[in-house]
Design a protein around this motif. Structure first.
Motif, PDB file in Angstrom:
ATOM      1  N   GLY A 159       7.344  -8.705   1.056  1.00 22.33           N
ATOM      2  CA  GLY A 159       6.523  -7.989   2.030  1.00 22.33           C
ATOM      3  C   GLY A 159       5.841  -6.792   1.402  1.00 22.33           C
ATOM      4  O   GLY A 159       6.376  -6.160   0.490  1.00 22.33           O
ATOM      5  N   GLY A 160       4.652  -6.501   1.883  1.00 19.82           N
ATOM      6  CA  GLY A 160       3.838  -5.441   1.320  1.00 19.82           C
ATOM      7  C   GLY A 160       4.368  -4.046   1.541  1.00 19.82           C
ATOM      8  O   GLY A 160       3.936  -3.103   0.875  1.00 19.82           O
ATOM      9  N   ASP A 161       5.323  -3.880   2.467  1.00 19.06           N
ATOM     10  CA  ASP A 161       5.848  -2.547   2.763  1.00 19.06           C
ATOM     11  C   ASP A 161       7.049  -2.167   1.898  1.00 19.06           C
ATOM     12  O   ASP A 161       7.527  -1.044   1.957  1.00 19.06           O
ATOM     13  N   ARG A 162       7.569  -3.115   1.116  1.00 15.32           N
ATOM     14  CA  ARG A 162       8.725  -2.802   0.261  1.00 15.32           C
ATOM     15  C   ARG A 162       8.294  -1.768  -0.777  1.00 15.32           C
ATOM     16  O   ARG A 162       7.278  -1.918  -1.438  1.00 15.32           O
ATOM     17  N   TYR A 163       9.080  -0.712  -0.934  1.00 19.77           N
ATOM     18  CA  TYR A 163       8.747   0.368  -1.860  1.00 19.77           C
ATOM     19  C   TYR A 163       9.166  -0.025  -3.272  1.00 19.77           C
ATOM     20  O   TYR A 163      10.268  -0.528  -3.487  1.00 19.77           O
ATOM     21  N   VAL A 164       8.288   0.240  -4.225  1.00 24.64           N
ATOM     22  CA  VAL A 164       8.560  -0.087  -5.620  1.00 24.64           C
ATOM     23  C   VAL A 164       8.025   1.035  -6.509  1.00 24.64           C
ATOM     24  O   VAL A 164       7.025   1.665  -6.188  1.00 24.64           O
ATOM     25  N   VAL A 165       8.750   1.300  -7.574  1.00 27.46           N
ATOM     26  CA  VAL A 165       8.306   2.282  -8.560  1.00 27.46           C
ATOM     27  C   VAL A 165       8.090   1.547  -9.872  1.00 27.46           C
ATOM     28  O   VAL A 165       8.940   0.774 -10.312  1.00 27.46           O
ATOM     29  N   LEU A 166       6.938   1.782 -10.495  1.00 28.06           N
ATOM     30  CA  LEU A 166       6.630   1.230 -11.792  1.00 28.06           C
ATOM     31  C   LEU A 166       6.744   2.357 -12.812  1.00 28.06           C
ATOM     32  O   LEU A 166       6.129   3.405 -12.638  1.00 28.06           O
ATOM     33  N   ALA A 167       7.580   2.146 -13.820  1.00 26.39           N
ATOM     34  CA  ALA A 167       7.705   3.117 -14.915  1.00 26.39           C
ATOM     35  C   ALA A 167       7.147   2.438 -16.157  1.00 26.39           C
ATOM     36  O   ALA A 167       7.582   1.353 -16.529  1.00 26.39           O
ATOM     37  N   ARG A 168       6.160   3.085 -16.797  1.00 30.66           N
ATOM     38  CA  ARG A 168       5.436   2.466 -17.906  1.00 30.66           C
ATOM     39  C   ARG A 168       5.654   3.250 -19.186  1.00 30.66           C
ATOM     40  O   ARG A 168       5.595   4.475 -19.180  1.00 30.66           O
ATOM     41  N   GLU A 169       5.893   2.511 -20.252  1.00 25.97           N
ATOM     42  CA  GLU A 169       6.072   3.052 -21.604  1.00 25.97           C
ATOM     43  C   GLU A 169       7.449   3.691 -21.764  1.00 25.97           C
ATOM     44  O   GLU A 169       8.046   4.164 -20.815  1.00 25.97           O
ATOM     45  N   ILE A 170       7.916   3.683 -22.975  1.00 29.09           N
ATOM     46  CA  ILE A 170       9.259   4.171 -23.268  1.00 29.09           C
ATOM     47  C   ILE A 170       9.408   5.653 -22.920  1.00 29.09           C
ATOM     48  O   ILE A 170      10.480   6.112 -22.570  1.00 29.09           O
TER      49      ILE A 170
ATOM     50  N   LYS B 122       4.282   1.553  -1.725  1.00 26.25           N
ATOM     51  CA  LYS B 122       4.527   0.229  -1.149  1.00 26.25           C
ATOM     52  C   LYS B 122       3.907  -0.798  -2.080  1.00 26.25           C
ATOM     53  O   LYS B 122       2.911  -0.517  -2.757  1.00 26.25           O
ATOM     54  N   LEU B 123       4.475  -2.008  -2.115  1.00 26.70           N
ATOM     55  CA  LEU B 123       3.974  -3.052  -3.004  1.00 26.70           C
ATOM     56  C   LEU B 123       2.474  -3.248  -2.876  1.00 26.70           C
ATOM     57  O   LEU B 123       1.761  -3.330  -3.877  1.00 26.70           O
ATOM     58  N   SER B 124       1.967  -3.328  -1.654  1.00 29.25           N
ATOM     59  CA  SER B 124       0.539  -3.580  -1.445  1.00 29.25           C
ATOM     60  C   SER B 124      -0.319  -2.476  -2.062  1.00 29.25           C
ATOM     61  O   SER B 124      -1.326  -2.747  -2.720  1.00 29.25           O
ATOM     62  N   ALA B 125       0.083  -1.213  -1.903  1.00 33.20           N
ATOM     63  CA  ALA B 125      -0.695  -0.091  -2.432  1.00 33.20           C
ATOM     64  C   ALA B 125      -0.575   0.006  -3.950  1.00 33.20           C
ATOM     65  O   ALA B 125      -1.555   0.314  -4.633  1.00 33.20           O
TER      66      ALA B 125
END
Length: 159
Positions: A67-78, A87-90
């Motif tokens: 679902g698009g409302d599930r919260y997710v954090v993307l951490a990029r690079e070491i 939210k996933l959609s955003a």
């Protein structure tokens, strides 16, 4: 490795007391969606690795399954030069706006499935009161009384 994932988890702001480290999701769409279906009901925080060339597809599949409302954090690079949470959609929209945002090693920290109101846990006293009152009154009326006394929603007790 796992240390980087734990560092990202701590920096994410998502609950870190209970989590599942899932590693890389499968490359093929069907297998990836099947894996996501298997963890969709998990209430612990989920940690995934993802590659540059699959990140947008993975987020699309996560949105379809979780679902698009599930919260997710993307951490990029070491060094975690980028930590973005939404939210996933955003988050998908934000990543797709600039190809540079999809470069580098990535860790995805996905919040566990939030508990629904229907899955509310009731105090033992409320259950006992409902049981006793339901012996004298119809269950619907008993649920209304107990809900009023303990601050629950009547429908949550009744179903």
């Amino acid at each position: 490795g796992a240390c980087a994932a734990i560092t990202a988890l701590c920096a994410s702001g998502i609950a870190s007391d209970r989590f599942c480290f899932e590693g890389f999701l499968p490359a093929k769409i069907k297998a990836r969606k099947d894996k996501l279906e298997n963890v969709a009901e998990e209430d612990r925080t989920l940690i995934f690795y993802e590659s540059t060339h699959r990140i947008l597809d993975t987020l699309a599949d996560m949105q379809d399954v979780l679902g698009g409302d599930r919260y997710v954090v993307l951490a990029r690079e070491i060094t975690w030069e980028t930590i973005a949470g939404d939210k996933l959609s955003a988050l998908r929209q934000w990543l797709s706006e600039d190809p540079n945002r999809t470069k580098g090693e990535m860790v995805l920290i996905v919040e566990g499935k939030p508990k629904s109101e229907d899955a509310e846990e009731f105090a033992p006293q409320a259950i006992k009161a409902l049981t006793l009152i339901a012996q004298e009154l119809p269950l619907k009326k008993a649920a209304a009384i107990v809900a009023e006394l303990y601050g629950y929603k009547k429908n949550a007790l009744y179903h």
